[in-house]
Scaffold this active site. Structure first.
Site, PDB file in Angstrom:
ATOM      1  N   ASP A  20       0.866  -1.182   0.000  1.00 29.50           N
ATOM      2  CA  ASP A  20       0.000   0.000   0.000  1.00 29.50           C
ATOM      3  C   ASP A  20       0.899   1.227   0.000  1.00 29.50           C
ATOM      4  OD1 ASP A  20      -2.407   1.598   0.401  1.00 29.50           O
ATOM      5  OD2 ASP A  20      -1.769   1.859   2.466  1.00 29.50           O
ATOM      6  N   SER A  21       0.280   2.389  -0.151  1.00 33.44           N
ATOM      7  CA  SER A  21       1.054   3.631  -0.077  1.00 33.44           C
ATOM      8  C   SER A  21       1.535   3.893   1.351  1.00 33.44           C
ATOM      9  CB  SER A  21       0.189   4.796  -0.543  1.00 33.44           C
ATOM     10  OG  SER A  21      -0.950   4.900   0.285  1.00 33.44           O
ATOM     11  N   GLY A  53      -2.975   9.171  -3.717  1.00 33.49           N
ATOM     12  CA  GLY A  53      -4.254   9.687  -4.237  1.00 33.49           C
ATOM     13  C   GLY A  53      -4.163  10.870  -5.189  1.00 33.49           C
ATOM     14  N   CYS A  83      -4.220  -1.249  -2.059  1.00 36.58           N
ATOM     15  CA  CYS A  83      -4.447   0.194  -2.166  1.00 36.58           C
ATOM     16  C   CYS A  83      -5.327   0.397  -3.393  1.00 36.58           C
ATOM     17  CB  CYS A  83      -3.114   0.909  -2.337  1.00 36.58           C
ATOM     18  SG  CYS A  83      -3.254   2.653  -2.772  1.00 36.58           S
ATOM     19  N   ASN A  84      -6.405   1.127  -3.214  1.00 29.78           N
ATOM     20  CA  ASN A  84      -7.341   1.321  -4.328  1.00 29.78           C
ATOM     21  C   ASN A  84      -6.727   2.149  -5.454  1.00 29.78           C
ATOM     22  OD1 ASN A  84     -10.304   0.425  -3.340  1.00 29.78           O
ATOM     23  ND2 ASN A  84      -9.075   1.119  -1.632  1.00 29.78           N
ATOM     24  N   GLU A 162      -5.401   9.635   9.436  1.00 25.17           N
ATOM     25  CA  GLU A 162      -4.041   9.696   9.996  1.00 25.17           C
ATOM     26  C   GLU A 162      -3.999  10.540  11.262  1.00 25.17           C
ATOM     27  OE1 GLU A 162      -0.789   9.912   7.580  1.00 25.17           O
ATOM     28  OE2 GLU A 162      -1.705   8.909   5.864  1.00 25.17           O
ATOM     29  N   CYS A 211     -11.096   3.263  -0.259  1.00 21.85           N
ATOM     30  CA  CYS A 211      -9.714   3.595   0.105  1.00 21.85           C
ATOM     31  C   CYS A 211      -9.425   2.794   1.358  1.00 21.85           C
ATOM     32  CB  CYS A 211      -9.606   5.093   0.379  1.00 21.85           C
ATOM     33  SG  CYS A 211      -8.031   5.578   1.116  1.00 21.85           S
ATOM     34  N   THR A 212      -8.247   2.201   1.406  1.00 22.72           N
ATOM     35  CA  THR A 212      -7.976   1.292   2.529  1.00 22.72           C
ATOM     36  C   THR A 212      -7.805   2.032   3.867  1.00 22.72           C
ATOM     37  OG1 THR A 212      -5.690   1.193   1.726  1.00 22.72           O
ATOM     38  CG2 THR A 212      -7.118  -0.665   1.214  1.00 22.72           C
ATOM     39  N   HIS A 213      -7.748   3.348   3.837  1.00 20.24           N
ATOM     40  CA  HIS A 213      -7.755   4.128   5.096  1.00 20.24           C
ATOM     41  C   HIS A 213      -9.163   4.217   5.695  1.00 20.24           C
ATOM     42  CE1 HIS A 213      -3.824   5.679   3.952  1.00 20.24           C
ATOM     43  NE2 HIS A 213      -3.759   6.376   5.066  1.00 20.24           N
TER      44      HIS A 213
END
Ligand code: DGL
Length: 297
Positions: A20-21, A53, A83-84, A162, A211-213
């Protein structure tokens, strides 16, 4: 090859590569670990170049190739692009160039949404890159062309996810539950309402957290859209796909496999990555190291 003639007794104790990022993909790694406790994982968080993104998709495609190739050199038997944005930018290319199966997170989420929606109005929230790629609308409408998809870029949700993590000390597990409080703040709710009200007015009954967040913001997002809207996160779907792909290939880890998870961050602060990652995974990240990837020209 005839599926019945395949040797399903083979095992493969090589690890699964996941990237992922940054830390968002750990939400996916965690589901894979839960579904497949005998599998080892090599995880890369490209923290140095996060966020993906707002970047150009061609640039992100380069990152996907670079990290995918590094994972293959490390001996992984499969790559999961957790990660999308990276999936939208580089899945097809990675599948063409890498010698192992590669899956992303868009198709599994799209499939779940298409199955769940009753009124065939699906909302998607994601990064700018993912929304502009149209990856979700195309994937959902390939499954059911009668579904109307409403997509919105919600870049500030990455920031909020975050920020909340740094504001709170508790286990991340708490963020996933309805009882999560850290994100329920007037300033966050206002941003969430601005993003989500238009989708609510469109009458969506299903909302893809693209989004994986965003699974970390389930309580905040769910509070704004209401209980009648089903939230979809692709992590569990992805874990199911990994199980099926490895199972069908006879490539699941053997019963006596030694489980060994390794985590790499391209960022400078390995200790922060370990501290935060351990909270997301609800387990100690024992092996964390810095990964130096050359700049792409
Ligand atoms: N985890 C990324 C995704 O799923 C979002 C964060 C970023 O912008 O890098 O799209």
């Amino acid at each position: 090859m005839d599926i019945l003639t395949q040797d399903s007794t083979q095992f493969n104790d090589a690890p699964i590569g996941v990237f992922d990022s940054g830390f968002g993909g750990l939400t996916v790694a965690r589901e894979i670990m839960r579904a497949l406790p005998r599998e080892s994982i090599v995880y890369v968080g490209d923290t140095k170049r996060c966020p993906y993104g707002p970047r150009d998709l061609a640039e992100v495609n380069g990152f996907v190739r670079q990290i995918g190739s590094w994972l293959v050199e490390r001996g992984v038997k499969m790559v999961v692009i957790a990660c999308n944005t990276a999936t939208a930018a580089g899945l097809a290319d990675a599948q063409r160039v890498l010698p192992v199966p590669v899956i992303g997170v868009v198709e599994p989420g799209a499939r779940a949404a298409a199955m769940v929606t009753r009124n065939r109005k699906v909302g998607v929230i994601a990064t700018k890159g993912t929304v502009e790629s149209n990856a979700y609308s195309q994937a959902i409408r390939r499954i059911d062309a009668g579904i109307t998809v409403f997509s919105t870029a919600t870049p500030r949700f990455v920031e909020i996810a975050e920020l909340g993590i740094r504001m709170d000390e508790g286990p991340i597990e708490g963020f996933w539950s309805e009882m999560s409080k850290v994100y329920i703040r007037p300033e966050f709710e206002e941003i969430a309402r601005d993003y989500l009200e238009p989708l609510r007015r469109c009458g969506v009954d299903t909302l893809v957290l693209g989004c994986t967040h965003f699974p970390l913001l389930k309580a905040l997002i769910g509070g704004v859209v209401g209980r009648e809207v089903t939230l979809i996160s692709s992590a569990q779907e992805v874990a199911r796909d990994v199980t099926e792909i490895l199972g069908r290939r006879g490539a699941l880890a053997s019963e006596d496999a030694t489980v060994r998870h390794e985590f790499f961050t391209t960022g400078a602060d390995v200790e922060e990555f370990r501290a935060f990652g351990s909270r997301v995974l609800s387990m100690d990240m024992e092996r964390v190291a810095h990964l130096d990837l050359p700049e792409l020209v």
